[in-house]
Scaffold this motif. Structure first.
Motif, PDB file in Angstrom:
ATOM      1  N   GLN A  21      36.087  42.224  26.623  1.00  0.00           N
ATOM      2  CA  GLN A  21      37.039  41.688  27.345  1.00  0.00           C
ATOM      3  C   GLN A  21      36.204  40.401  28.170  1.00  0.00           C
ATOM      4  OE1 GLN A  21      38.907  44.636  29.947  1.00  0.00           O
ATOM      5  NE2 GLN A  21      40.324  44.785  28.219  1.00  0.00           N
ATOM      6  N   ALA A  22      37.150  39.610  28.522  1.00  0.00           N
ATOM      7  CA  ALA A  22      36.368  38.496  29.476  1.00  0.00           C
ATOM      8  C   ALA A  22      35.741  39.141  30.668  1.00  0.00           C
ATOM      9  CB  ALA A  22      37.463  37.511  29.914  1.00  0.00           C
ATOM     10  N   GLY A  23      34.407  38.512  30.738  1.00  0.00           N
ATOM     11  CA  GLY A  23      33.799  39.262  32.112  1.00  0.00           C
ATOM     12  C   GLY A  23      32.554  40.405  31.821  1.00  0.00           C
ATOM     13  N   GLY A  24      32.929  40.709  30.337  1.00  0.00           N
ATOM     14  CA  GLY A  24      31.864  41.827  30.054  1.00  0.00           C
ATOM     15  C   GLY A  24      30.597  41.081  29.527  1.00  0.00           C
ATOM     16  N   SER A  25      29.857  42.025  28.669  1.00  0.00           N
ATOM     17  CA  SER A  25      28.653  41.531  28.073  1.00  0.00           C
ATOM     18  C   SER A  25      28.310  42.276  26.854  1.00  0.00           C
ATOM     19  CB  SER A  25      27.523  42.174  29.057  1.00  0.00           C
ATOM     20  OG  SER A  25      27.527  43.441  29.110  1.00  0.00           O
ATOM     21  N   LEU A  26      27.520  41.564  25.929  1.00  0.00           N
ATOM     22  CA  LEU A  26      26.924  42.094  24.930  1.00  0.00           C
ATOM     23  C   LEU A  26      25.529  41.596  24.589  1.00  0.00           C
ATOM     24  CD1 LEU A  26      29.700  41.199  22.398  1.00  0.00           C
ATOM     25  CD2 LEU A  26      29.007  43.393  22.872  1.00  0.00           C
TER      26      LEU A  26
END
Length: 123
Positions: free
Chosen positions: A12-17
């Protein structure tokens, strides 16, 4: 020479990878490692690069402050930590290697490429 990229996914937008690129067959001190991305219908664009010796880094303006490129010599792996992801970051991400004498930002200067990993950021 082999570059194996992994770590992509749906977030989701705002997340990280965190993307990883395992490298074999190179003398690392002679190369710069880069991450590029390509969205549907768009040209492949530079994201970030790191010079193995000295750890010098470069970033595209669109990812500065959100993405961090790093390398682990012991693991022969380059990482791209991506924070605060946006829908416009959606693309296939590729890792690549260029000889130090070549340029930093042009995909044409990178001699070796991984297979790409898909990153999809939902709004």
């Amino acid at each position: 020479v082999q570059l194996q990229a992994s770590g992509g996914g749906l977030v989701q937008a705002g997340g990280s990878l965190r993307l990883s690129c395992e490298v074999s067959g190179l003398t690392f001190s002679n190369y710069r490692m880069g991450w590029f991305r390509q969205a549907p219908g768009k040209e492949r664009e530079f994201v970030a690069s790191i010079r193995w010796s000295g750890g010098y880094t470069n970033y595209a303006d669109s990812v500065k402050g959100r993405f961090t490129i790093s390398g682990d010599n012991a693991k022969n792996t380059v990482y791209l930590q991506m924070l605060s992801l946006k829908p416009e970051d959606t693309a296939v991400y590729y890792c690549a290697a260029a000889r130090l004498a070549e340029g930093v930002y042009s995909a044409a200067r990178y001699a070796y490429w991984g297979q790409g990993t898909q990153v999809t950021v939902s709004s």
